[in-house]
Motif scaffolding. Sequence first.
Motif, short mmCIF file in Angstrom:
data_model
loop_
_atom_site.label_atom_id
_atom_site.label_comp_id
_atom_site.label_asym_id
_atom_site.label_seq_id
_atom_site.Cartn_x
_atom_site.Cartn_y
_atom_site.Cartn_z
N ALA A 17 -3.69 -20.40 5.39
CA ALA A 17 -4.81 -20.31 6.33
C ALA A 17 -4.61 -19.22 7.37
CB ALA A 17 -5.01 -21.65 7.02
N TRP A 18 -3.37 -18.85 7.64
CA TRP A 18 -3.07 -17.86 8.67
C TRP A 18 -2.60 -16.53 8.10
CZ3 TRP A 18 -0.95 -22.89 8.91
CH2 TRP A 18 -1.66 -23.76 9.73
N TRP A 19 -2.55 -16.41 6.79
CA TRP A 19 -2.01 -15.22 6.14
C TRP A 19 -2.79 -13.98 6.57
CZ3 TRP A 19 2.46 -14.66 3.88
CH2 TRP A 19 2.72 -13.50 3.15
N LEU A 20 -2.07 -12.88 6.78
CA LEU A 20 -2.70 -11.63 7.22
C LEU A 20 -3.64 -11.05 6.17
CD1 LEU A 20 0.33 -9.81 8.89
CD2 LEU A 20 -1.60 -10.92 10.01
N LYS A 21 -4.71 -10.44 6.66
CA LYS A 21 -5.68 -9.79 5.78
C LYS A 21 -5.84 -8.33 6.20
CE LYS A 21 -8.43 -13.93 4.76
NZ LYS A 21 -7.37 -14.80 4.60
N ASP A 22 -6.26 -7.50 5.25
CA ASP A 22 -6.48 -6.09 5.56
C ASP A 22 -7.87 -5.91 6.17
OD1 ASP A 22 -8.33 -6.14 3.45
OD2 ASP A 22 -7.03 -5.05 2.07
N GLU A 23 -8.26 -4.67 6.40
CA GLU A 23 -9.54 -4.38 7.03
C GLU A 23 -10.74 -4.80 6.18
OE1 GLU A 23 -7.85 -1.06 4.78
OE2 GLU A 23 -7.13 -1.98 6.62
N LYS A 24 -10.53 -5.00 4.89
CA LYS A 24 -11.61 -5.44 3.99
C LYS A 24 -11.64 -6.97 3.85
CE LYS A 24 -11.29 -1.29 1.16
NZ LYS A 24 -10.95 -0.77 -0.17
N GLY A 25 -10.73 -7.64 4.54
CA GLY A 25 -10.66 -9.09 4.46
C GLY A 25 -9.85 -9.60 3.28
N GLU A 26 -9.16 -8.71 2.60
CA GLU A 26 -8.32 -9.09 1.47
C GLU A 26 -6.92 -9.46 1.97
OE1 GLU A 26 -9.27 -9.28 -1.76
OE2 GLU A 26 -11.30 -8.80 -1.06
N PRO A 27 -6.31 -10.48 1.39
CA PRO A 27 -4.95 -10.85 1.81
C PRO A 27 -3.96 -9.72 1.56
CG PRO A 27 -5.91 -12.53 0.37
CD PRO A 27 -6.83 -11.34 0.34
N LEU A 28 -3.10 -9.49 2.54
CA LEU A 28 -2.04 -8.49 2.37
C LEU A 28 -1.02 -8.99 1.35
CD1 LEU A 28 -1.26 -7.33 6.03
CD2 LEU A 28 -2.53 -6.09 4.28
N SER A 29 -0.34 -8.06 0.73
CA SER A 29 0.71 -8.44 -0.22
C SER A 29 1.91 -9.00 0.54
CB SER A 29 1.14 -7.22 -1.04
OG SER A 29 1.84 -6.29 -0.21
N VAL A 30 2.70 -9.77 -0.15
CA VAL A 30 3.93 -10.31 0.45
C VAL A 30 4.83 -9.15 0.88
CG1 VAL A 30 6.03 -11.61 -0.03
CG2 VAL A 30 3.83 -12.50 -0.77
N TYR A 31 4.89 -8.12 0.05
CA TYR A 31 5.72 -6.96 0.39
C TYR A 31 5.27 -6.33 1.71
CZ TYR A 31 7.99 -2.41 0.06
OH TYR A 31 8.74 -1.29 0.33
N ALA A 32 3.96 -6.15 1.88
CA ALA A 32 3.43 -5.53 3.11
C ALA A 32 3.73 -6.39 4.33
CB ALA A 32 1.94 -5.29 2.97
N VAL A 33 3.55 -7.69 4.19
CA VAL A 33 3.83 -8.59 5.31
C VAL A 33 5.32 -8.59 5.62
CG1 VAL A 33 3.82 -11.01 6.06
CG2 VAL A 33 1.80 -10.05 4.92
N HIS A 34 6.14 -8.62 4.59
CA HIS A 34 7.58 -8.62 4.81
C HIS A 34 8.02 -7.36 5.55
CE1 HIS A 34 11.92 -8.37 3.78
NE2 HIS A 34 11.84 -9.66 4.05
N LYS A 35 7.43 -6.23 5.21
CA LYS A 35 7.77 -4.97 5.89
C LYS A 35 7.48 -5.06 7.39
CE LYS A 35 9.62 -1.96 3.23
NZ LYS A 35 11.04 -1.71 3.46
N THR A 36 6.40 -5.78 7.77
CA THR A 36 6.04 -5.87 9.19
C THR A 36 7.00 -6.77 9.97
OG1 THR A 36 4.52 -7.76 8.99
CG2 THR A 36 3.59 -5.55 8.65
N ILE A 37 7.68 -7.67 9.29
CA ILE A 37 8.58 -8.60 10.00
C ILE A 37 10.06 -8.26 9.80
CG2 ILE A 37 6.91 -10.48 9.92
CD1 ILE A 37 8.60 -11.74 7.66
N GLU A 38 10.32 -7.27 8.98
CA GLU A 38 11.70 -6.88 8.69
C GLU A 38 12.42 -6.47 9.97
OE1 GLU A 38 13.09 -4.93 4.55
OE2 GLU A 38 11.99 -3.61 5.89
N GLY A 39 13.59 -7.05 10.20
CA GLY A 39 14.40 -6.71 11.37
C GLY A 39 14.00 -7.43 12.64
N THR A 40 13.01 -8.33 12.56
CA THR A 40 12.61 -9.09 13.75
C THR A 40 13.24 -10.47 13.71
OG1 THR A 40 10.65 -10.15 12.79
CG2 THR A 40 10.36 -7.92 13.66
N GLU A 41 13.10 -11.21 14.79
CA GLU A 41 13.63 -12.57 14.83
C GLU A 41 12.87 -13.49 13.88
OE1 GLU A 41 13.07 -14.85 18.42
OE2 GLU A 41 11.13 -13.92 18.79
N ASN A 42 11.72 -13.04 13.41
CA ASN A 42 10.88 -13.86 12.53
C ASN A 42 11.04 -13.48 11.06
OD1 ASN A 42 9.80 -15.18 14.77
ND2 ASN A 42 8.32 -13.55 15.06
N GLU A 43 12.05 -12.71 10.74
CA GLU A 43 12.23 -12.28 9.35
C GLU A 43 12.65 -13.46 8.48
OE1 GLU A 43 14.62 -9.05 6.59
OE2 GLU A 43 14.89 -9.00 8.75
#
Length: 92
Positions: A17-43
């Motif tokens: 329900a909270w998964w990130l979506k792109d500008e077209k409203g399509e769900p982002l790939s797991v790879y893309a989401v993982h890249k945004t959290i890589e190296g953070t406390e939430n990785e």
Amino acid sequence: MTIAIALMGRTYIDIGAWWLKDEKGEPLSVYAVHKTIEGTENEVTRHTLTRARDGQLEKANISNLKALARLCSIWSGKNLTVDDLIVEESDN
């Protein structure tokens, strides 16, 4: 002698329900989401993200659950807890 058997429904984490979506409203790939959290406390691992996104995460470390709750809070703009991510199916 009577034996009582308690059947319990499935319990799992679902962050779909909270998964990130792109500008077209399509769900982002797991790879893309993982890249945004890589190296953070939430990785968390891509495997954990995939299972949680698909409502199939039934076992996890407490630190991963807390990270998923923080991520969903960020994505939704609401203060979510681990309890908000837990789905408990009825045994009926």
